[in-house]
Every structure is written in structure tokens, then in C-alpha cells.
Design a protein around this motif. Structure first.
Motif, PDB file in Angstrom:
ATOM      1  N   GLY A 162      47.250  45.029  27.293  1.00 47.40           N
ATOM      2  CA  GLY A 162      48.628  44.986  26.849  1.00 47.40           C
ATOM      3  C   GLY A 162      48.962  45.846  25.660  1.00 47.40           C
ATOM      4  N   HIS A 163      48.218  46.878  25.400  1.00 59.72           N
ATOM      5  CA  HIS A 163      48.515  47.768  24.291  1.00 59.72           C
ATOM      6  C   HIS A 163      49.653  48.713  24.677  1.00 59.72           C
ATOM      7  N   SER A 164      50.376  49.177  23.651  1.00 59.25           N
ATOM      8  CA  SER A 164      51.551  50.009  23.919  1.00 59.25           C
ATOM      9  C   SER A 164      51.182  51.445  24.247  1.00 59.25           C
ATOM     10  N   ILE A 165      50.038  51.900  23.750  1.00 56.88           N
ATOM     11  CA  ILE A 165      49.612  53.282  23.986  1.00 56.88           C
ATOM     12  C   ILE A 165      48.259  53.259  24.685  1.00 56.88           C
ATOM     13  N   TYR A 166      48.181  53.914  25.809  1.00 52.83           N
ATOM     14  CA  TYR A 166      46.935  54.018  26.572  1.00 52.83           C
ATOM     15  C   TYR A 166      46.347  55.390  26.283  1.00 52.83           C
ATOM     16  N   TRP A 167      45.280  55.425  25.532  1.00 55.32           N
ATOM     17  CA  TRP A 167      44.759  56.685  24.992  1.00 55.32           C
ATOM     18  C   TRP A 167      44.351  57.658  26.085  1.00 55.32           C
ATOM     19  N   GLY A 168      43.896  57.158  27.198  1.00 56.16           N
ATOM     20  CA  GLY A 168      43.510  58.034  28.293  1.00 56.16           C
ATOM     21  C   GLY A 168      44.531  58.113  29.405  1.00 56.16           C
ATOM     22  N   GLY A 169      45.649  57.430  29.255  1.00 51.78           N
ATOM     23  CA  GLY A 169      46.662  57.423  30.299  1.00 51.78           C
ATOM     24  C   GLY A 169      46.268  56.541  31.472  1.00 51.78           C
ATOM     25  N   MET A 170      47.241  56.221  32.297  1.00 54.72           N
ATOM     26  CA  MET A 170      46.974  55.393  33.469  1.00 54.72           C
ATOM     27  C   MET A 170      46.080  56.117  34.472  1.00 54.72           C
ATOM     28  N   SER A 171      46.266  57.430  34.607  1.00 57.79           N
ATOM     29  CA  SER A 171      45.436  58.187  35.555  1.00 57.79           C
ATOM     30  C   SER A 171      43.978  58.173  35.130  1.00 57.79           C
ATOM     31  N   GLY A 172      43.731  58.372  33.837  1.00 54.56           N
ATOM     32  CA  GLY A 172      42.350  58.324  33.348  1.00 54.56           C
ATOM     33  C   GLY A 172      41.746  56.942  33.490  1.00 54.56           C
ATOM     34  N   TYR A 173      42.578  55.913  33.284  1.00 51.68           N
ATOM     35  CA  TYR A 173      42.076  54.541  33.428  1.00 51.68           C
ATOM     36  C   TYR A 173      41.654  54.256  34.867  1.00 51.68           C
ATOM     37  N   TYR A 174      42.472  54.651  35.821  1.00 50.31           N
ATOM     38  CA  TYR A 174      42.160  54.381  37.223  1.00 50.31           C
ATOM     39  C   TYR A 174      40.885  55.114  37.662  1.00 50.31           C
ATOM     40  N   VAL A 175      40.738  56.364  37.216  1.00 54.88           N
ATOM     41  CA  VAL A 175      39.528  57.113  37.576  1.00 54.88           C
ATOM     42  C   VAL A 175      38.299  56.485  36.926  1.00 54.88           C
ATOM     43  N   SER A 176      38.417  56.132  35.643  1.00 52.11           N
ATOM     44  CA  SER A 176      37.304  55.498  34.943  1.00 52.11           C
ATOM     45  C   SER A 176      36.934  54.162  35.582  1.00 52.11           C
ATOM     46  N   ASP A 177      37.937  53.378  35.937  1.00 48.16           N
ATOM     47  CA  ASP A 177      37.676  52.087  36.583  1.00 48.16           C
ATOM     48  C   ASP A 177      37.031  52.284  37.948  1.00 48.16           C
ATOM     49  N   PHE A 178      37.461  53.312  38.682  1.00 47.52           N
ATOM     50  CA  PHE A 178      36.869  53.599  39.994  1.00 47.52           C
ATOM     51  C   PHE A 178      35.389  53.978  39.845  1.00 47.52           C
ATOM     52  N   LEU A 179      35.082  54.825  38.857  1.00 43.81           N
ATOM     53  CA  LEU A 179      33.695  55.239  38.652  1.00 43.81           C
ATOM     54  C   LEU A 179      32.824  54.062  38.225  1.00 43.81           C
ATOM     55  N   GLU A 180      33.341  53.222  37.313  1.00 40.54           N
ATOM     56  CA  GLU A 180      32.556  52.079  36.853  1.00 40.54           C
ATOM     57  C   GLU A 180      32.289  51.086  37.973  1.00 40.54           C
ATOM     58  N   SER A 181      33.244  50.912  38.859  1.00 45.89           N
ATOM     59  CA  SER A 181      33.063  49.957  39.954  1.00 45.89           C
ATOM     60  C   SER A 181      32.076  50.450  41.002  1.00 45.89           C
ATOM     61  N   HIS A 182      31.835  51.762  41.060  1.00 49.43           N
ATOM     62  CA  HIS A 182      30.945  52.318  42.083  1.00 49.43           C
ATOM     63  C   HIS A 182      29.576  52.718  41.532  1.00 49.43           C
ATOM     64  N   ILE A 183      29.534  53.296  40.335  1.00 49.71           N
ATOM     65  CA  ILE A 183      28.241  53.757  39.797  1.00 49.71           C
ATOM     66  C   ILE A 183      27.869  53.061  38.491  1.00 49.71           C
ATOM     67  N   GLY A 184      28.685  52.113  38.052  1.00 46.39           N
ATOM     68  CA  GLY A 184      28.353  51.331  36.879  1.00 46.39           C
ATOM     69  C   GLY A 184      28.706  52.035  35.575  1.00 46.39           C
ATOM     70  N   TRP A 185      28.511  51.280  34.481  1.00 39.24           N
ATOM     71  CA  TRP A 185      28.845  51.800  33.151  1.00 39.24           C
ATOM     72  C   TRP A 185      27.958  52.979  32.786  1.00 39.24           C
ATOM     73  N   SER A 186      26.667  52.850  32.988  1.00 40.09           N
ATOM     74  CA  SER A 186      25.741  53.922  32.624  1.00 40.09           C
ATOM     75  C   SER A 186      25.959  55.165  33.486  1.00 40.09           C
ATOM     76  N   GLY A 187      26.236  54.964  34.776  1.00 40.04           N
ATOM     77  CA  GLY A 187      26.489  56.110  35.645  1.00 40.04           C
ATOM     78  C   GLY A 187      27.744  56.860  35.243  1.00 40.04           C
ATOM     79  N   THR A 188      28.798  56.117  34.872  1.00 38.24           N
ATOM     80  CA  THR A 188      30.032  56.763  34.410  1.00 38.24           C
ATOM     81  C   THR A 188      29.789  57.549  33.126  1.00 38.24           C
TER      82      THR A 188
END
Length: 266
Positions: A162-188
């Protein structure tokens, strides 16, 4: 019947010629329109005007983006209202605030600042001050913006908090979340590190030599050699040595011999 056939054939041929003539007229009109646009854009007055507009827009955009980082939280409630510049704190007004919210929160986050130098260089190029080709710079800027957006979303705040500013933007968040869900935190994390290294390789030639030195382990080899040189040599006691003799051969080698007799020179 033969006359009817030839009559129909002549009519069909005439229609074909008419269609071709109309197509040629349309093509000639289109070509003339394109040439007129090119001639108009080739004028120095038009180029300089476009360059000035781009430079002024870049300055306005930078002011709006920086102001959004400061007052973006207070302006969140005004995005659903009718445009009214008096109700926002952003120095760029309601348009600047909404544009900043779109570019930062909805798109690439702080990585959008990477494109500001591109806009400025484009304006200078239209004016005639900047002479270099912008294609390579634009490609590098796009790659850097994508990697930076994903990195900021990976390391910092995510939209779910719920923060007002998303430092990486929504597009960066979705890509980061996609990578973490498939290859994990260390893989990302490894993907981000690899992306940064690859970008550095293409952007800076010195990176190649640095990587070669890093993986050749020259530092460790030098450290081992220094430690070996600093290691004290064994002390030769007087009781163990009674003779040291040197012999000069044709190869200029020295021969060290020890025995229980006195020192003798060969």
C-alpha cells in the motif's frame, strides 16, 4: 457468341485499365504527400522548433517526476477528480502529477529517469548541437531501464504493502514476482546480477578485461607467491656446515657442497 465474348473481354480490359490508373493516381498522391512531409521536416526552422519543444518538455518532465517523489502521496486522492491544478502539490500541476504517476507507478518506476537524457539528446540533435547517433544510446537505455525496474521491485517496496510510490513500477513488480515464483529468490538475484554484468560488457570494453582477471584468480596467485616469498628460509647452523665451495662451470653455475672438512675453493 464470339462477338459477345470479345465485347465482354473489351469491357473487362477497360475496367482493369481504369483500376490501374486510379491506383497509380493514389500512389502518386501518397508519394507526393510523403515527399511534402519530408521536405517540410527537412527545414531548419521546423527541426529547431521540434528540438526546443523536446528540451522544454524534458525539463517539465524532470520537474514533475522529482516533485512526484516528494508530494506523490498527497496527490493520490486527486487522480479521480476533474483536472484542477490548484488541488495538487506537484510542481507540474495535475497533468504533471498524473503523468508522473503513470510513468513511475504504472510503468517503470524510478527507471523512467533513464529516458530523460534520451529526450534531451534528441532535442539537441534536432537543433544540430548533438551529432552522434542515438540508436545505440536508446537501446542501452531501454535495457538499463528494464533491469533497473526489476531490480528496484526485487529489493524494495512491493505494491501489496500500500505504498504511494512503487520504486520499480508495476511492470517491474510483475516481472520480479513472476521470476521469484518460478526460479525463487536466489535465482532471481542471479538473473539480475547476470543482466547487470552482460549490460556492462556491452557498454564498457574494460569490463571484459576485469572479468578475465577476476576468473583467472590472478589476485590469489599473487597473494600465494608473496606469502611464499615472505616465508623464512631454514637457518644453516655452524655445526652442520664446515665447507662451502663454489665452482664456475661453463654455464656459470655455483655448486654448494658441505662436508666435515675445511673451506676449499675449487
Amino acid at each position: 457468341e464470339s462477338d459477345l465474348f470479345w465485347h465482354r473481354n473489351n469491357i473487362l480490359t477497360q475496367h482493369i485499365y481504369q483500376i490501374k490508373a486510379m491506383t497509380r493516381k493514389k500512389n502518386s498522391k501518397n508519394n507526393s504527400t510523403i515527399e511534402n512531409i519530408k521536405d517540410f521536416m527537412a527545414k531548419d526552422s521546423v527541426k529547431v522548433s521540434i528540438g526546443v519543444i523536446l528540451i522544454i518538455f524534458t525539463i517539465y518532465l524532470v520537474i514533475s517526476l522529482i516533485s512526484f517523489l516528494i508530494s506523490g502521496y498527497a496527490d493520490q486522492s486527486t487522480y479521480n477528480e476533474v483536472i484542477n491544478s490548484t488541488s495538487v502539490l506537484n510542481k507540474g500541476g495535475q497533468i504533471g502529477s498524473r503523468l508522473s504517476n503513470l510513468l513511475i507507478n504504472k510503468w517503470l518506476g524510478l527507471a523512467i529517469f533513464v529516458f530523460c537524457p534520451i529526450l534531451l539528446a534528441s532535442g539537441l540533435k534536432f537543433i544540430g548541437v548533438y551529432k552522434k547517433d542515438l540508436t545505440k544510446l536508446f537501446v542501452y537505455s531501454c535495457c538499463i531501464a528494464i533491469v533497473l525496474s526489476i531490480s528496484l521491485s526485487f529489493f524494495f517496496v512491493n505494491p501489496s504493502e500500500g505504498h504511494s510510490i512503487y520504486w520499480g513500477g508495476m511492470s517491474g513488480y510483475y516481472v520480479s514476482d513472476f521470476l521469484e515464483s518460478h526460479i525463487g529468490w536466489s535465482g532471481t538475484l542471479l538473473v539480475i546480477i547476470a543482466s547487470v554484468i552482460i549490460l556492462s560488457i556491452f557498454a564498457f570494453n574494460a569490463t571484459i578485461d576485469l572479468i578475465r582477471k577476476l576468473f583467472s584468480f590472478e589476485y590469489l596467485k599473487k597473494k600465494i607467491n608473496i606469502e611464499e616469498c615472505d616465508t623464512p628460509s631454514p637457518i644453516i647452523g655452524e655445526n652442520n656446515i664446515n665447507e662451502i665451495s663454489f665452482s664456475n662451470t661453463e654455464e656459470d653455475n655455483f655448486v654448494l657442497t658441505t662436508d666435515n672438512s675445511n673451506f676449499e675453493e675449487e
